[in-house]
Design an enzyme around this catalytic site. Structure first.
Site, PDB file in Angstrom:
ATOM      1  N   CYS A  79      -5.192  12.292  12.200  1.00  0.00           N
ATOM      2  CA  CYS A  79      -5.915  11.270  12.298  1.00  0.00           C
ATOM      3  C   CYS A  79      -5.650  10.238  13.806  1.00  0.00           C
ATOM      4  CB  CYS A  79      -5.602  10.021  11.443  1.00  0.00           C
ATOM      5  SG  CYS A  79      -3.861   9.371  11.705  1.00  0.00           S
TER       6      CYS A  79
ATOM      7  N   ARG B 151      -0.084  14.535  12.471  1.00  0.00           N
ATOM      8  CA  ARG B 151       0.189  14.197  10.980  1.00  0.00           C
ATOM      9  C   ARG B 151       0.368  15.484  10.280  1.00  0.00           C
ATOM     10  NH1 ARG B 151      -1.393   9.093   9.866  1.00  0.00           N
ATOM     11  NH2 ARG B 151       0.129   8.797   8.296  1.00  0.00           N
TER      12      ARG B 151
ATOM     13  N   ARG C 257      -5.366  10.725   3.837  1.00  0.00           N
ATOM     14  CA  ARG C 257      -4.309  11.646   4.109  1.00  0.00           C
ATOM     15  C   ARG C 257      -3.267  11.780   2.887  1.00  0.00           C
ATOM     16  NH1 ARG C 257      -1.028  11.604   6.620  1.00  0.00           N
ATOM     17  NH2 ARG C 257      -0.786  13.826   7.164  1.00  0.00           N
TER      18      ARG C 257
ATOM     19  N   ASP D 215       4.529   0.864  12.077  1.00  0.00           N
ATOM     20  CA  ASP D 215       3.385   0.104  11.492  1.00  0.00           C
ATOM     21  C   ASP D 215       3.393  -1.198  11.947  1.00  0.00           C
ATOM     22  OD1 ASP D 215       3.470   1.808   8.179  1.00  0.00           O
ATOM     23  OD2 ASP D 215       2.903   2.315  10.239  1.00  0.00           O
TER      24      ASP D 215
ATOM     25  N   ARG E 228      -8.618  -0.630   4.681  1.00  0.00           N
ATOM     26  CA  ARG E 228      -7.790   0.409   4.114  1.00  0.00           C
ATOM     27  C   ARG E 228      -6.241  -0.202   3.909  1.00  0.00           C
ATOM     28  NH1 ARG E 228      -7.963   6.033   6.679  1.00  0.00           N
ATOM     29  NH2 ARG E 228      -6.576   6.352   5.066  1.00  0.00           N
TER      30      ARG E 228
ATOM     31  N   LYS F  47       0.774  -1.288   0.102  1.00  0.00           N
ATOM     32  CA  LYS F  47      -0.036  -0.016  -0.046  1.00  0.00           C
ATOM     33  C   LYS F  47       0.992   1.206  -0.023  1.00  0.00           C
ATOM     34  CE  LYS F  47      -1.765   1.602   4.071  1.00  0.00           C
ATOM     35  NZ  LYS F  47      -1.545   3.099   4.393  1.00  0.00           N
ATOM     36  N   ASN F  48       2.043   1.201   1.076  1.00  0.00           N
ATOM     37  CA  ASN F  48       2.712   2.529   1.033  1.00  0.00           C
ATOM     38  C   ASN F  48       3.663   2.765  -0.095  1.00  0.00           C
ATOM     39  OD1 ASN F  48       0.947   3.075   3.260  1.00  0.00           O
ATOM     40  ND2 ASN F  48       2.572   2.474   4.762  1.00  0.00           N
TER      41      ASN F  48
HETATM   42  C1  EPZ Z   1       3.901   7.032   6.176  1.00  0.00           C
HETATM   43  O1  EPZ Z   1       3.186   8.224   6.601  1.00  0.00           O
HETATM   44  C2  EPZ Z   1       2.955   6.032   6.050  1.00  0.00           C
HETATM   45  N1  EPZ Z   1       2.008   6.034   5.324  1.00  0.00           N
HETATM   46  C3  EPZ Z   1       2.451   5.438   7.499  1.00  0.00           C
HETATM   47  O2  EPZ Z   1       2.001   4.297   7.400  1.00  0.00           O
HETATM   48  C4  EPZ Z   1       3.759   5.333   8.285  1.00  0.00           C
HETATM   49  O3  EPZ Z   1       3.482   4.912   9.705  1.00  0.00           O
HETATM   50  C5  EPZ Z   1       4.816   6.485   8.456  1.00  0.00           C
HETATM   51  O4  EPZ Z   1       5.204   6.832   7.150  1.00  0.00           O
HETATM   52  C6  EPZ Z   1       5.957   6.330   9.167  1.00  0.00           C
HETATM   53  O5  EPZ Z   1       6.858   5.298   8.589  1.00  0.00           O
HETATM   54  C7  EPZ Z   1       2.224   6.085   3.837  1.00  0.00           C
HETATM   55  O6  EPZ Z   1       3.227   5.705   3.464  1.00  0.00           O
HETATM   56  C8  EPZ Z   1       0.791   6.123   3.137  1.00  0.00           C
HETATM   57  P1  EPZ Z   1       5.892  10.374   8.365  1.00  0.00           P
HETATM   58  P2  EPZ Z   1       3.876   9.551   6.778  1.00  0.00           P
HETATM   59  O7  EPZ Z   1       5.559  11.597   7.417  1.00  0.00           O
HETATM   60  O8  EPZ Z   1       4.595   9.850   5.506  1.00  0.00           O
HETATM   61  C9  EPZ Z   1       6.196  13.934  11.403  1.00  0.00           C
HETATM   62  C10 EPZ Z   1       0.058   2.712   7.845  1.00  0.00           C
HETATM   63  O9  EPZ Z   1      -0.223   2.448   8.878  1.00  0.00           O
HETATM   64  N2  EPZ Z   1       6.135  14.757  10.227  1.00  0.00           N
HETATM   65  O10 EPZ Z   1       7.126   9.603   7.941  1.00  0.00           O
HETATM   66  O11 EPZ Z   1       2.630  10.439   7.161  1.00  0.00           O
HETATM   67  C11 EPZ Z   1       4.919  13.065  11.869  1.00  0.00           C
HETATM   68  O12 EPZ Z   1       4.154  13.950  12.266  1.00  0.00           O
HETATM   69  C12 EPZ Z   1       0.508   4.381   7.613  1.00  0.00           C
HETATM   70  O13 EPZ Z   1       0.200   2.265   6.845  1.00  0.00           O
HETATM   71  C13 EPZ Z   1       6.232  16.337  10.619  1.00  0.00           C
HETATM   72  O14 EPZ Z   1       6.448  16.680  11.682  1.00  0.00           O
HETATM   73  O15 EPZ Z   1       4.568   9.662   7.939  1.00  0.00           O
HETATM   74  C14 EPZ Z   1       5.370  11.898  12.464  1.00  0.00           C
HETATM   75  O16 EPZ Z   1       5.677  12.148  13.789  1.00  0.00           O
HETATM   76  C15 EPZ Z   1       0.124   4.862   9.221  1.00  0.00           C
HETATM   77  N3  EPZ Z   1       6.272  17.069   9.539  1.00  0.00           N
HETATM   78  C16 EPZ Z   1       6.754  11.660  11.662  1.00  0.00           C
HETATM   79  O17 EPZ Z   1       7.235  12.917  11.021  1.00  0.00           O
HETATM   80  C17 EPZ Z   1       5.582  16.747   8.465  1.00  0.00           C
HETATM   81  O18 EPZ Z   1       5.756  17.693   7.388  1.00  0.00           O
HETATM   82  C18 EPZ Z   1       6.916  10.580  10.618  1.00  0.00           C
HETATM   83  O19 EPZ Z   1       5.894  10.902   9.862  1.00  0.00           O
HETATM   84  C19 EPZ Z   1       5.793  15.393   7.827  1.00  0.00           C
HETATM   85  C20 EPZ Z   1       5.962  14.499   9.032  1.00  0.00           C
END
Ligand code: EPZ
Length: 428
Positions: free
Chosen positions: A117, A122, A93, A307, A399, A22-23
């Site tokens: 969420c 996020r 998202r 995850d 999802r 998915k990701n």
């Molecule tokens: C991706 O989400 C995945 N989703 C998530 O999987 C996964 O948990 C996550 O990466 C971490 O590995 C998809 O790929 C569609 P991040 P993403 O930006 O990109 C902070 C699942 O269950 N952050 O790496 O949204 C954020 O708050 C889902 O399949 C900022 O502060 O995650 C978090 O604490 C859930 N500012 C950390 O970074 C930003 O601009 C990591 O988030 C962006 C992120």
């Protein structure tokens, strides 16, 4: 609102083929907006989020054809609309991932601000900061991100304050068409980021270092279509390994890449599993043993994946000993512990750590899913609990897990999907 009814206590045994990731599928679908031409994607998983992203691309005006195996042909030669609407973004998202491609290709994009969420706020501030570093002008109006650039985006040297998967992916896609070279420092190293980079390079992009913390992108003027097959889903694979381990069973996973799951496989061995691997398969055998408790701390790849945290929390609830589960990536990703405690688990929360004292067994109960991976942990708990567990609001599960009940039934689980009653206020 459908739910899953599970009668626990059976040892799971069998063989499964892992679906496409998915990701990886979501950013790669967004990347099909970049080329002036047609991209064919294979091994896309049959998931609600994937159909939502396909709907979004359709709404932007790409020409789509989908065959019976869900191979998707996307012609982005003419895009009529550069606005990702709220009613689609609010359900997923990851829609934010069309921002970089639309801006890079057309010099403008409007994407509804993605909300938070259950697992956290996020934010997308780092996505926006990176695009601004590349020359984008960004304003927020009426809940929409308005991004424009005068001419092409410019290559830039971008140091990411936090490792962000989506942020790295958005900037990779934007930089592919920028004028000049972009360097992304402290980039996310997840395999899904590498899969996206490989797809972009198949479109004619010039990306090097993907999978490392410094990635270099030499911008090109245009990209062409390509054919690409999405990588297997390492989190789906890990989830089934944990589910089978929790029941003391045995499983062979095909189309699973062990190099994507090294830390997870080490933790399963620590829990007492016998694991053998091949180039594209993983075999786990618990030999009927009860798992030993393991302690984990989540971190960006190649650390322990956030995850997989909820699934291991569930495993620890019936393990021998005490396991400490520390979540460092998201601020609210221990929510599943409350529902697990309702099933007789013994979990105490101290800050961002769940202290799980293994119990002889859990007791089935009606529980409610709150997010994708928390739902998976409730299913795992239901598989080991005595009596019946009803997991409600399983649209969260749909999802991220393709045909979860069929796959678990094929392993011997007593699980069935049943139509639930629509409760006022439920998201239908
Ligand atoms: C991706 O989400 C995945 N989703 C998530 O999987 C996964 O948990 C996550 O990466 C971490 O590995 C998809 O790929 C569609 P991040 P993403 O930006 O990109 C902070 C699942 O269950 N952050 O790496 O949204 C954020 O708050 C889902 O399949 C900022 O502060 O995650 C978090 O604490 C859930 N500012 C950390 O970074 C930003 O601009 C990591 O988030 C962006 C992120």
């Amino acid at each position: 609102m459908d739910n899953l009814a599970i009668r626990g206590g059976r040892r799971l045994e069998g063989r499964l083929k892992v679906s496409g990731a998915k990701n990886a599928a979501l950013p790669i679908l967004a990347a099909t907006l970049l080329p002036e031409g047609t991209t064919t994607l294979r091994n896309l998983p049959h998931l609600h989020d994937v159909t939502t992203m396909i709907d979004l691309l359709g709404c932007l005006g790409v020409q789509l054809t989908i065959d019976e195996k869900l191979a998707v042909e996307i012609d982005a030669t003419t895009i009529a609309n550069r606005r990702a609407p709220y009613d689609l973004v609010k359900t997923m998202r990851a829609s934010i991932l069309v921002l970089g491609p639309l801006l890079a290709r057309f010099g403008e994009a409007q994407v509804s601000f993605p909300g938070g969420c259950a697992i956290g706020s996020r934010p997308v501030d780092l996505h926006l900061k990176g695009l601004q570093a590349m020359g984008a002008t960004i304003t927020i109006e009426d809940g929409y991100i308005h991004a424009t650039t005068d001419g092409r985006l410019r290559g830039a040297d971008i140091a990411m304050e936090t490792v962000t998967v989506g942020g790295t992916e958005n900037l990779l896609m934007a930089a592919a068409l920028a004028d000049g070279t972009t360097v992304i420092r402290n980039a996310a190293r997840e395999p899904e980021v590498v899969d996206l980079a490989q797809c972009l390079n198949a479109m004619g992009a010039k990306i090097s270092g993907a999978g490392q913390s410094v990635v270099t992108i030499e911008g090109v003027e245009r990209l062409h279509g390509c054919e690409y097959s999405v990588m297997p889903d390492r989190i789906e694979a890990g989830t089934y390994l944990v589910a089978v381990a929790a029941t003391g069973g045995k499983i062979r996973l095909d189309e699973a890449l062990p190099e994507h799951l090294e830390v997870v496989l080490d933790k399963l061995r620590e829990a007492g599993a016998d694991i053998t691997v091949g180039k594209n398969w993983i075999e786990l055998d618990m030999g009927g043993r009860c798992p030993k408790a393991v302690s984990i701390t989540t971190a960006p790849y190649p650390g322990f994946p956030t995850d997989m945290q909820a699934q291991f929390t569930a495993l620890n609830t019936i393990a021998e000993g005490v396991g400490r589960v520390t979540e460092t990536v998201f601020e609210n990703r221990l929510i599943q512990t409350h529902e697990l405690n309702r099933m007789g688990a013994a979990i105490q929360i101290e800050g961002n750590t769940a202290i799980v004292t293994g119990q002889k067994s859990l007791k089935g109960a009606p529980v409610m899913a709150s997010d994708l991976r928390a739902s998976a942990s409730l299913v795992i708990a239901g598989l080991v609990a005595s009596g019946e567990t009803i997991v409600d609001r399983i649209y969260h599960i749909d999802r991220g897990y393709e045909c979860i009940e069929e796959k678990l039934q094929s392993l011997g689980a007593d699980i069935r999907r049943q139509p639930g009653k629509v409760v006022a206020g439920d998201i239908t």
